[in-house]
Design a protein around this motif. Structure first.
Motif, PDB file in Angstrom:
ATOM      1  N   ARG A  22       0.373  53.603  29.195  1.00  0.00           N
ATOM      2  CA  ARG A  22       0.513  52.749  28.012  1.00  0.00           C
ATOM      3  C   ARG A  22      -0.766  51.939  27.786  1.00  0.00           C
ATOM      4  N   LEU A  23      -1.334  51.398  28.858  1.00  0.00           N
ATOM      5  CA  LEU A  23      -2.587  50.652  28.727  1.00  0.00           C
ATOM      6  C   LEU A  23      -3.705  51.555  28.209  1.00  0.00           C
TER       7      LEU A  23
ATOM      8  N   ALA B 124      -1.039  42.499  32.733  1.00  0.00           N
ATOM      9  CA  ALA B 124      -0.123  43.620  32.543  1.00  0.00           C
ATOM     10  C   ALA B 124       0.716  43.725  33.812  1.00  0.00           C
ATOM     11  N   VAL B 125       2.003  43.480  33.700  1.00  0.00           N
ATOM     12  CA  VAL B 125       2.850  43.326  34.880  1.00  0.00           C
ATOM     13  C   VAL B 125       3.514  44.642  35.268  1.00  0.00           C
ATOM     14  N   TRP B 126       3.310  45.023  36.537  1.00  0.00           N
ATOM     15  CA  TRP B 126       4.045  46.148  37.133  1.00  0.00           C
ATOM     16  C   TRP B 126       5.131  45.567  38.016  1.00  0.00           C
ATOM     17  N   ASP B 127       6.324  46.149  37.961  1.00  0.00           N
ATOM     18  CA  ASP B 127       7.438  45.621  38.749  1.00  0.00           C
ATOM     19  C   ASP B 127       7.378  46.040  40.212  1.00  0.00           C
TER      20      ASP B 127
ATOM     21  N   LEU C  50       4.576  52.926  37.619  1.00  0.00           N
ATOM     22  CA  LEU C  50       3.167  52.529  37.549  1.00  0.00           C
ATOM     23  C   LEU C  50       2.399  53.463  36.629  1.00  0.00           C
ATOM     24  N   ALA C  51       2.658  54.765  36.735  1.00  0.00           N
ATOM     25  CA  ALA C  51       1.986  55.733  35.863  1.00  0.00           C
ATOM     26  C   ALA C  51       2.297  55.454  34.399  1.00  0.00           C
ATOM     27  N   GLU C  52       3.553  55.112  34.100  1.00  0.00           N
ATOM     28  CA  GLU C  52       3.934  54.792  32.722  1.00  0.00           C
ATOM     29  C   GLU C  52       3.160  53.592  32.203  1.00  0.00           C
ATOM     30  N   LEU C  53       3.028  52.567  33.034  1.00  0.00           N
ATOM     31  CA  LEU C  53       2.297  51.372  32.628  1.00  0.00           C
ATOM     32  C   LEU C  53       0.826  51.694  32.389  1.00  0.00           C
TER      33      LEU C  53
ATOM     34  N   ALA D 149      -3.398  54.168  26.296  1.00  0.00           N
ATOM     35  CA  ALA D 149      -3.174  54.629  24.922  1.00  0.00           C
ATOM     36  C   ALA D 149      -3.164  53.496  23.902  1.00  0.00           C
ATOM     37  N   ASP D 150      -2.667  52.340  24.274  1.00  0.00           N
ATOM     38  CA  ASP D 150      -2.446  51.251  23.319  1.00  0.00           C
ATOM     39  C   ASP D 150      -3.600  50.252  23.384  1.00  0.00           C
ATOM     40  N   THR D 151      -4.651  50.509  22.629  1.00  0.00           N
ATOM     41  CA  THR D 151      -5.831  49.642  22.673  1.00  0.00           C
ATOM     42  C   THR D 151      -5.541  48.252  22.103  1.00  0.00           C
ATOM     43  N   ASP D 152      -4.624  48.167  21.130  1.00  0.00           N
ATOM     44  CA  ASP D 152      -4.278  46.862  20.563  1.00  0.00           C
ATOM     45  C   ASP D 152      -3.603  45.986  21.610  1.00  0.00           C
ATOM     46  N   TRP D 153      -2.649  46.561  22.317  1.00  0.00           N
ATOM     47  CA  TRP D 153      -1.940  45.812  23.365  1.00  0.00           C
ATOM     48  C   TRP D 153      -2.909  45.390  24.467  1.00  0.00           C
ATOM     49  N   ARG D 154      -3.740  46.335  24.852  1.00  0.00           N
ATOM     50  CA  ARG D 154      -4.752  46.054  25.884  1.00  0.00           C
ATOM     51  C   ARG D 154      -5.666  44.913  25.436  1.00  0.00           C
ATOM     52  N   GLY D 155      -6.036  44.939  24.152  1.00  0.00           N
ATOM     53  CA  GLY D 155      -6.925  43.905  23.632  1.00  0.00           C
ATOM     54  C   GLY D 155      -6.271  42.539  23.598  1.00  0.00           C
ATOM     55  N   ARG D 156      -4.979  42.494  23.252  1.00  0.00           N
ATOM     56  CA  ARG D 156      -4.267  41.215  23.216  1.00  0.00           C
ATOM     57  C   ARG D 156      -4.169  40.607  24.618  1.00  0.00           C
ATOM     58  N   ILE D 157      -3.857  41.457  25.579  1.00  0.00           N
ATOM     59  CA  ILE D 157      -3.790  40.972  26.961  1.00  0.00           C
ATOM     60  C   ILE D 157      -5.164  40.475  27.403  1.00  0.00           C
ATOM     61  N   GLY D 158      -6.201  41.236  27.061  1.00  0.00           N
ATOM     62  CA  GLY D 158      -7.557  40.855  27.449  1.00  0.00           C
ATOM     63  C   GLY D 158      -7.989  39.531  26.848  1.00  0.00           C
ATOM     64  N   ALA D 159      -7.627  39.319  25.576  1.00  0.00           N
ATOM     65  CA  ALA D 159      -7.974  38.049  24.924  1.00  0.00           C
ATOM     66  C   ALA D 159      -7.259  36.882  25.589  1.00  0.00           C
ATOM     67  N   ALA D 160      -5.977  37.081  25.907  1.00  0.00           N
ATOM     68  CA  ALA D 160      -5.225  36.038  26.598  1.00  0.00           C
ATOM     69  C   ALA D 160      -5.766  35.821  28.003  1.00  0.00           C
ATOM     70  N   ALA D 161      -6.217  36.904  28.635  1.00  0.00           N
ATOM     71  CA  ALA D 161      -6.783  36.798  29.981  1.00  0.00           C
ATOM     72  C   ALA D 161      -8.065  35.991  29.974  1.00  0.00           C
ATOM     73  N   ARG D 162      -8.921  36.247  28.982  1.00  0.00           N
ATOM     74  CA  ARG D 162     -10.181  35.501  28.904  1.00  0.00           C
ATOM     75  C   ARG D 162      -9.909  34.001  28.753  1.00  0.00           C
ATOM     76  N   GLU D 163      -8.926  33.667  27.925  1.00  0.00           N
ATOM     77  CA  GLU D 163      -8.589  32.253  27.733  1.00  0.00           C
ATOM     78  C   GLU D 163      -7.960  31.671  28.995  1.00  0.00           C
TER      79      GLU D 163
END
Length: 297
Positions: free
Chosen positions: A240-241, A224-227, A234-237, A243-257
């Motif tokens: 979002r993490l 999850a990239v902060w500029d 940063l607070a917005e990011l 609140a958005d469990t689906d987005w968080r999960g997609r990042i996590g799955a890609a992170a594990r790989e």
């Protein structure tokens, strides 16, 4: 010894190095890496002058070395011990309520980790502070930790920021395992690689980073990239993490790989090339052993 430190910087970088050394010593900082322009003063020249070859763990560091070193150099992924299997440690045992979003930072508590930026984001955004619990895991720095605690008190969010301090290896992984997502910020970024980032990714966690140096070599969809602009962004990011469990999960799955990139077994002699000479067999064996350990998971 401060004077020797300043002299070394001056010998390596002239007047600019001396001014930096004097500023670091005068400010009471822990080390040069806390200076905003630390990446321009790596202080590896004296070591490189006496080296027959160099091994680094990221492409960006390899480029930095090759700017000042004409000998053989190569990059081998950092060998990191595998993450443990699921640990029988619950949030309750860690003192974390089930209804709070747990954000975890790991490693020695120094200024470049930007924990103060996270605390500021929480302090300026009460919605975030009320939802999230920020656990700063790692050995306490005698300079930085008191500042962070005072900052949390000043914002009135001391109940939203935890300082568990140094943890055993298993306990640290238990914190990561129970985290909703992790924080792994660096500025300035002087690291040749990041063991803590790889550990967090292997747990399948979304990790907040600034994409510089080694962190820019990780696939963008796996973090999850902060500029790095300000506390508001940063607070917005972080919200979002949270609140958005689906987005968080997609990042996590890609992170594990993506975390598997440090597990790739390469023919070590081929990777080292001319860096390791024939009579350096012991170093080759140690390198192979370390890489094999990293691949056990």
């Amino acid at each position: 010894r401060p004077l020797d430190y300043i002299r070394l910087l001056e010998d390596s970088y002239g007047g600019a190095g001396r001014r930096l050394g004097e500023a670091v010593v005068g400010s009471g900082s822990n080390w040069i890496s806390e200076a905003t322009d630390a990446a321009d003063f790596p202080l590896f020249e004296a070591v490189l002058e006496k080296s027959r070859g160099v091994v680094v763990h990221s492409s960006f560091y390899l480029r930095a070395v090759r700017q000042v070193f004409s000998g053989p150099a190569t990059m081998i992924p950092l060998a990191v011990p595998p993450a443990p299997a699921a640990l029988p440690v619950s949030r309750r045992e860690l003192g974390v309520p089930q209804d709070r979003i747990l954000m975890v930072s790991t490693g020695y508590t120094n200024r470049p980790k930007l924990n103060h930026e996270v605390i500021e984001a929480m302090g300026l955004n009460r919605n975030l502070a009320n939802q999230a619990l920020f656990a700063i895991i790692g050995a306490d720095c005698p300079v930085e930790t008191p500042k962070l605690k005072a900052m949390a008190r000043a914002y009135g969010i001391e109940n939203s920021v935890l300082f568990p301090g140094f943890q055993t290896w298993e306990r640290m992984h238990a914190w990561i395992q129970n985290a909703d997502f992790c924080i792994n910020l660096r500025r300035p970024n002087t690291e040749g690689a990041s063991c803590s980032l790889i550990e967090q990714m292997r747990h399948g966690k979304a990790v907040v980073v600034i994409r510089t140096g080694f962190y820019a070599e990780v696939p963008e969809d796996a973090v999850a990239v902060w500029d790095g602009t300000d506390a508001s962004s940063l607070a917005e990011l972080l919200l979002r993490l949270a609140a958005d469990t689906d987005w968080r999960g997609r990042i996590g799955a890609a992170a594990r790989e993506a975390g598997r990139f440090a597990r790739s077994i390469v023919p070590v002699k081929d990777a080292l090339g001319d860096v390791i000479l024939d009579h350096d067999e012991h170093l080759v064996e140690v390198s192979v052993y370390s890489l094999l350990e990293a691949d056990e998971n």
